[in-house]
Design a protein around this motif. Structure first.
Motif, PDB file in Angstrom:
ATOM      1  N   PHE A  84       0.842  -1.191   0.000  1.00 51.32           N
ATOM      2  CA  PHE A  84       0.000   0.000   0.000  1.00 51.32           C
ATOM      3  C   PHE A  84       0.884   1.250   0.000  1.00 51.32           C
ATOM      4  N   PRO A  85       1.480   1.591  -1.129  1.00 51.01           N
ATOM      5  CA  PRO A  85       2.417   2.714  -1.165  1.00 51.01           C
ATOM      6  C   PRO A  85       1.707   4.065  -1.106  1.00 51.01           C
ATOM      7  N   ASP A  86       2.486   5.088  -0.753  1.00 50.23           N
ATOM      8  CA  ASP A  86       1.975   6.450  -0.796  1.00 50.23           C
ATOM      9  C   ASP A  86       1.679   6.849  -2.240  1.00 50.23           C
ATOM     10  N   PHE A  87       0.844   7.888  -2.417  1.00 52.96           N
ATOM     11  CA  PHE A  87       0.421   8.241  -3.777  1.00 52.96           C
ATOM     12  C   PHE A  87       1.565   8.782  -4.626  1.00 52.96           C
ATOM     13  N   THR A  88       2.568   9.440  -4.036  1.00 56.14           N
ATOM     14  CA  THR A  88       3.674   9.937  -4.860  1.00 56.14           C
ATOM     15  C   THR A  88       4.498   8.787  -5.430  1.00 56.14           C
ATOM     16  N   THR A  89       4.617   7.715  -4.667  1.00 56.89           N
ATOM     17  CA  THR A  89       5.356   6.536  -5.136  1.00 56.89           C
ATOM     18  C   THR A  89       4.546   5.755  -6.160  1.00 56.89           C
ATOM     19  N   ARG A  90       3.263   5.510  -5.868  1.00 55.33           N
ATOM     20  CA  ARG A  90       2.441   4.738  -6.805  1.00 55.33           C
ATOM     21  C   ARG A  90       2.296   5.466  -8.135  1.00 55.33           C
ATOM     22  N   CYS A  95       2.012   4.672 -12.695  1.00 55.06           N
ATOM     23  CA  CYS A  95       1.142   5.496 -13.536  1.00 55.06           C
ATOM     24  C   CYS A  95       1.907   6.464 -14.439  1.00 55.06           C
ATOM     25  N   GLY A  96       3.223   6.435 -14.382  1.00 52.57           N
ATOM     26  CA  GLY A  96       4.013   7.276 -15.257  1.00 52.57           C
ATOM     27  C   GLY A  96       3.926   8.755 -14.968  1.00 52.57           C
ATOM     28  N   ARG A  97       3.606   9.128 -13.739  1.00 51.58           N
ATOM     29  CA  ARG A  97       3.495  10.534 -13.362  1.00 51.58           C
ATOM     30  C   ARG A  97       4.763  10.989 -12.641  1.00 51.58           C
ATOM     31  N   ARG A  98       5.038  12.288 -12.723  1.00 55.25           N
ATOM     32  CA  ARG A  98       6.175  12.882 -12.025  1.00 55.25           C
ATOM     33  C   ARG A  98       5.681  13.507 -10.731  1.00 55.25           C
ATOM     34  N   THR A  99       6.305  13.120  -9.614  1.00 55.69           N
ATOM     35  CA  THR A  99       5.820  13.496  -8.302  1.00 55.69           C
ATOM     36  C   THR A  99       6.965  13.996  -7.426  1.00 55.69           C
ATOM     37  N   PHE A 100       6.595  14.638  -6.311  1.00 52.29           N
ATOM     38  CA  PHE A 100       7.612  15.070  -5.356  1.00 52.29           C
ATOM     39  C   PHE A 100       7.042  15.037  -3.943  1.00 52.29           C
ATOM     40  N   ALA A 101       7.952  14.977  -2.977  1.00 50.66           N
ATOM     41  CA  ALA A 101       7.585  15.056  -1.567  1.00 50.66           C
ATOM     42  C   ALA A 101       8.690  15.796  -0.838  1.00 50.66           C
ATOM     43  N   GLN A 113      13.409   4.958  11.898  1.00 48.62           N
ATOM     44  CA  GLN A 113      12.200   4.713  12.675  1.00 48.62           C
ATOM     45  C   GLN A 113      11.135   3.972  11.853  1.00 48.62           C
ATOM     46  N   GLY A 114      11.605   3.051  11.021  1.00 44.78           N
ATOM     47  CA  GLY A 114      10.695   2.258  10.216  1.00 44.78           C
ATOM     48  C   GLY A 114      10.297   2.895   8.897  1.00 44.78           C
ATOM     49  N   GLY A 115      10.788   4.123   8.624  1.00 46.99           N
ATOM     50  CA  GLY A 115      10.453   4.805   7.380  1.00 46.99           C
ATOM     51  C   GLY A 115      11.342   4.358   6.240  1.00 46.99           C
ATOM     52  N   PRO A 116      11.215   5.012   5.095  1.00 47.53           N
ATOM     53  CA  PRO A 116      10.397   6.210   4.876  1.00 47.53           C
ATOM     54  C   PRO A 116       8.963   5.878   4.474  1.00 47.53           C
ATOM     55  N   LEU A 117       8.069   6.825   4.778  1.00 48.48           N
ATOM     56  CA  LEU A 117       6.708   6.724   4.272  1.00 48.48           C
ATOM     57  C   LEU A 117       6.674   7.000   2.770  1.00 48.48           C
ATOM     58  N   PHE A 118       7.379   8.055   2.342  1.00 44.37           N
ATOM     59  CA  PHE A 118       7.472   8.369   0.917  1.00 44.37           C
ATOM     60  C   PHE A 118       8.667   7.601   0.355  1.00 44.37           C
ATOM     61  N   VAL A 119       8.369   6.486  -0.266  1.00 40.99           N
ATOM     62  CA  VAL A 119       9.421   5.545  -0.642  1.00 40.99           C
ATOM     63  C   VAL A 119      10.172   5.996  -1.884  1.00 40.99           C
ATOM     64  N   SER A 120       9.439   6.363  -2.937  1.00 43.11           N
ATOM     65  CA  SER A 120      10.129   6.626  -4.193  1.00 43.11           C
ATOM     66  C   SER A 120       9.364   7.579  -5.108  1.00 43.11           C
ATOM     67  N   PRO A 121       9.130   8.832  -4.653  1.00 45.04           N
ATOM     68  CA  PRO A 121       8.610   9.814  -5.600  1.00 45.04           C
ATOM     69  C   PRO A 121       9.683  10.167  -6.623  1.00 45.04           C
ATOM     70  N   THR A 122       9.306  10.860  -7.668  1.00 41.77           N
ATOM     71  CA  THR A 122      10.291  11.281  -8.664  1.00 41.77           C
ATOM     72  C   THR A 122      11.354  12.171  -8.037  1.00 41.77           C
ATOM     73  N   ARG A 123      10.920  13.070  -7.173  1.00 40.41           N
ATOM     74  CA  ARG A 123      11.849  13.946  -6.450  1.00 40.41           C
ATOM     75  C   ARG A 123      11.492  13.915  -4.972  1.00 40.41           C
ATOM     76  N   LEU A 124      12.502  13.839  -4.129  1.00 34.33           N
ATOM     77  CA  LEU A 124      12.298  13.834  -2.685  1.00 34.33           C
ATOM     78  C   LEU A 124      13.317  14.758  -2.048  1.00 34.33           C
ATOM     79  N   ALA A 125      12.861  15.575  -1.101  1.00 39.55           N
ATOM     80  CA  ALA A 125      13.764  16.475  -0.392  1.00 39.55           C
ATOM     81  C   ALA A 125      13.460  16.412   1.100  1.00 39.55           C
ATOM     82  N   VAL A 257      -8.115  11.465   0.914  1.00 36.32           N
ATOM     83  CA  VAL A 257      -7.159  12.365   0.267  1.00 36.32           C
ATOM     84  C   VAL A 257      -6.467  11.662  -0.895  1.00 36.32           C
ATOM     85  N   ALA A 258      -5.864  10.511  -0.648  1.00 32.99           N
ATOM     86  CA  ALA A 258      -5.172   9.794  -1.723  1.00 32.99           C
ATOM     87  C   ALA A 258      -6.137   9.395  -2.817  1.00 32.99           C
TER      88      ALA A 258
END
Length: 288
Positions: A84-90, A95-101, A113-125, A257-258
């Protein structure tokens, strides 16, 4: 199946720990503007979900509840984010979309601490606070906002993003829900305004849905995790294509939200995703 034109975009801004009952007293013009253009309505954290940031934010960005995503506290250990990935990763992976978190709370963005929640968006900072104090968190949120403004200002396609602001919650933990807490909410609203300004400077053909959401409330003395009304009451504000001004959905949940992110982008969720959330209201005019 994709049904929206390629102009559809979504920005989700998560502001941690903002009490709904205090908003009418505060100077929050940008949140108020979002509400006037769409809606702002309460969300009750459900009985199964601890009123803590870890499980609530995980539900917000995955679209499923704790029984599925497996995050029960502020440590994310034992999660099922591979299923059940976060929407930026999925969106990026499937879906071939460009995302960031972008944000400053480590479990959301780092393998800690068991993360990350945002596993693999296109860009992460990730922005590390220099200390665990309200002042340091305000500085971190400022840097988060600058980074998000930078990403939104790049000459490249971005379909969806998540920006996390955490200073309000930290201020309540240290100082309670007094004047400093109220000022922190107003500061977060000014940062929201800067993000909205960055959207207005994007290419004019883009049609942005904006979602602003908090995860839980706080007791007067600061703190959460219990079942009181102040702790369980959260809220969502949203505006954009398909969300007529003043039409408040009859019921809202964090998992919506998602679900709405996907719908706003014209993506029909795969039944195998087994989302618990549904999009806000009847969205019939996306992208027009």
């Amino acid at each position: 199946m994709d049904t929206a034109p390629d102009t559809a975009r979504v920005l989700v801004v998560g502001i941690d720990g903002v009490r709904l009952d205090l908003l009418p007293e505060l100077d929050t013009p940008h949140l108020d503007g979002t509400a006037r253009a769409g809606f702002l309505a309460p969300v009750e954290v459900d009985d199964a979900t601890p009123t803590m940031s870890g499980p609530c934010w995980t539900t917000v960005v995955t679209g499923v509840g704790v029984a599925k995503h497996g995050v029960w506290g502020n440590r994310l250990d034992g999660n099922r984010l591979d299923v059940f990935p976060d929407f930026t990763t999925r969106l990026a992976a499937e879906c071939g979309r460009r995302t960031f978190a972008v944000g400053a709370w480590a479990p959301l963005f780092l393998a800690q601490q068991g993360g990350p929640l945002f596993v693999s968006p296109t860009r992460l900072a990730y922005v590390a606070p220099r200390a665990d104090t309200p002042e340091a968190w305000e500085e971190a949120d400022e840097r988060v906002t600058v980074e998000a403004e930078h990403l939104l200002g790049l000459d490249e396609v971005l379909h969806a993003g998540f920006v996390y602001l955490g200073a309000v919650d930290e201020t309540a933990h240290f100082l309670g829900c007094g004047e400093e807490y109220r000022r922190s909410i107003e500061t977060a609203d000014r940062r929201l305004g800067r993000l909205l300004g960055a959207l207005r400077r994007r290419p004019p053909h883009e049609r942005w849905t904006v979602v602003v959401v908090t995860d839980h409330g706080h007791r007067d003395e600061g703190g959460h995790g219990g079942r009181s009304a102040l702790e369980r009451t959260a809220w969502i504000a949203a505006c954009g294509p398909g969300l007529p001004a003043g039409e408040v959905p009859p019921a809202l949940h964090h998992a919506d939200v998602a679900a709405h992110v996907y719908t706003a982008l014209g993506i029909a969720p795969d039944p195998h995703w087994t989302l618990d959330g549904v999009p806000f209201g009847a969205v019939t005019t996306l992208g027009v």
